[in-house]
Enzyme design. Structure first.
Site, PDB file in Angstrom:
ATOM      1  N   HIS A 181      68.587  95.008 103.303  1.00  0.00           N
ATOM      2  CA  HIS A 181      69.483  94.951 102.285  1.00  0.00           C
ATOM      3  C   HIS A 181      69.956  96.188 101.518  1.00  0.00           C
ATOM      4  O   HIS A 181      68.959  96.832 101.076  1.00  0.00           O
ATOM      5  CB  HIS A 181      69.334  93.716 101.359  1.00  0.00           C
ATOM      6  CG  HIS A 181      68.910  92.415 101.742  1.00  0.00           C
ATOM      7  ND1 HIS A 181      67.628  92.359 102.323  1.00  0.00           N
ATOM      8  CD2 HIS A 181      69.701  91.436 102.268  1.00  0.00           C
ATOM      9  CE1 HIS A 181      67.731  90.918 103.176  1.00  0.00           C
ATOM     10  NE2 HIS A 181      69.039  90.632 103.071  1.00  0.00           N
ATOM     11  N   HIS A 182      71.067  96.508 101.324  1.00  0.00           N
ATOM     12  CA  HIS A 182      71.804  97.705 100.686  1.00  0.00           C
ATOM     13  C   HIS A 182      70.952  97.578  99.101  1.00  0.00           C
ATOM     14  O   HIS A 182      70.938  96.656  98.580  1.00  0.00           O
ATOM     15  CB  HIS A 182      73.197  97.506 100.638  1.00  0.00           C
ATOM     16  CG  HIS A 182      73.802  98.467  99.509  1.00  0.00           C
ATOM     17  ND1 HIS A 182      74.883  98.638  98.683  1.00  0.00           N
ATOM     18  CD2 HIS A 182      73.406 100.082  99.584  1.00  0.00           C
ATOM     19  CE1 HIS A 182      75.095  99.753  98.242  1.00  0.00           C
ATOM     20  NE2 HIS A 182      74.408 100.687  98.748  1.00  0.00           N
TER      21      HIS A 182
END
Length: 395
Positions: A181-182
């Site tokens: 995930h960013h």
């Protein structure tokens, strides 16, 4: 074994920041974020005799003053009230707490402040040169924002830690995030800061929370050119992932020349992870810490702090992946072959899935990907675009 020996040989190679209190960060028995993975990892490292009790450092609780480096007072007070039953879910909504992702749980402030305190403890050991490296697997909560919780993360330990190292040690920090995930919370905290460089390699936000992390997010104002994002396609496999990681990390470290590296090591880019769509295997978790370690010695006099992050297959993936960070940090041989039978027997009783019995994944873990060449090509084009500021914006 003394791979990175030298003038610093009198200080410790690495410390392992851990306390069973880190398991108090617990939303519910059914929530995907489960710190039991810490207990599983510590037990695995202990059972192969690579974690010496004298390398374990107890953590402290971050003070409110320290938390204020990354969060505002109204939010901190809301978290305190929520954890003591004085804030309803409705009142918690503007602060991102009491949601499905980040439910309220008893003493949530105290548990979250300990997670941050663990990362600050790691920073002090490294920045005061008591230890070259430090690992706090309980940390890495990279989605927390200044005034609200997000994506299982209440306080953002990496944001607080970077601000802390800036204030106390005047450090120039490179933050590396390999979670699927960013690393949005950390990126936005330093988006206009030229002395902090954020690098995130993650599954594209087209399919995955939080939906940010496009190559066009490059920083703003004085910080333009110090945010780097590498959104890889769903179904990306090891070779393409590592091509992007190795090229990006070496180029960016050479360009930015940090004083210290802080790496976030989410273990959710693995094929088994239930929340993501990447096709990584244990091969990437063998390589990720190797390069971070090498570059820390090349550019930062060895200063490397590592934290955990995501990782939702807590039985088959996280303990194996995270163990490899510690063996790399301490210049011990990469474990190979079979996992200890005693460990497998002990935890198989609790695991809802059959455990993987070897350090590396079995061959043919999944069926061949039909669009492999196309995905690899798209990732290569993305890499070129993402490094645009390095190749074209040098004045």
């Amino acid at each position: 074994m003394a791979k990175y020996a030298g003038h610093q040989s009198s200080i410790k190679k690495a410390v392992f920041v851990y306390s069973p209190e880190q398991l108090d960060y617990k939303f519910s028995d059914t929530h995907p974020f489960n710190q039991k993975r810490l207990e599983l990892t510590v037990d695995l490292l202990t059972s192969i005799s690579v974690l010496d009790p004298k390398d374990i450092v107890t953590l402290r609780t971050a003070t409110d003053e320290e938390l204020l480096l990354g969060h505002d007072i109204r939010y901190i007070n809301a978290v305190k009230m929520a954890g003591h039953g004085h804030l309803t879910e409705k009142q918690g909504e503007p602060f991102g707490i009491g949601t499905e992702d980040t439910p309220i749980f008893p003493k949530m402030h105290e548990a979250s402040a300990k997670i941050v305190g663990g990362t600050l403890t790691a920073c002090d050991y490294v920045m005061q040169e008591k230890s070259q490296h430090a690992l706090n697997l309980g940390g890495g909560l990279h989605h927390g924002f200044k005034g609200r919780a997000s994506g299982f993360c209440i306080y953002n330990d990496s944001t607080v830690a970077i601000k802390y190292m800036q204030k106390k040690y005047h450090a120039r920090v490179l933050y590396i995030d390999t979670d699927a995930h960013h690393g949005d919370g950390v990126q936005w905290s330093f988006y206009d800061d030229p002395n902090v460089c954020t690098l995130s390699i993650h599954e594209t936000g087209r399919y995955l929370f939080p939906g940010t992390g496009a190559v066009t997010e490059r920083g703003s104002g004085q910080g333009y050119g110090t945010a780097f994002n590498f959104p890889i396609d769903a179904f990306t496999e090891d070779d393409s992932f590592l091509d992007v990681y190795k090229t990006a990390l070496r180029e960016i470290t050479t360009y930015f020349k940090p004083d210290v590296i802080l790496s976030q090591n989410g273990a959710d880019a693995h094929y088994f992870d239930p929340l993501t769509h990447l096709y990584g295997t244990m091969n990437i978790y063998k390589e990720i810490p190797k390069l971070a370690h090498e570059l820390a010695h090349e550019f930062c006099n060895g200063k490397w702090i590592a934290v955990g992050g995501g990782g939702y297959d807590i039985w088959r993936v996280v303990p194996r992946a995270w163990s490899l960070i510690w063996t790399e940090m301490t210049d011990q041989p990469t474990p190979a072959g079979k996992l200890p039978q005693a460990w497998l027997d002990k935890w198989q009783k609790e695991s809802p899935v059959p455990l993987i019995s070897t350090w590396m994944d079995p061959e043919n873990l999944y069926d061949p990907i039909p669009r492999k060449a196309e995905i690899t090509e798209r990732n290569a084009q993305m890499l070129e675009k993402a490094l645009y500021t390095l190749h074209h914006d040098k004045s």
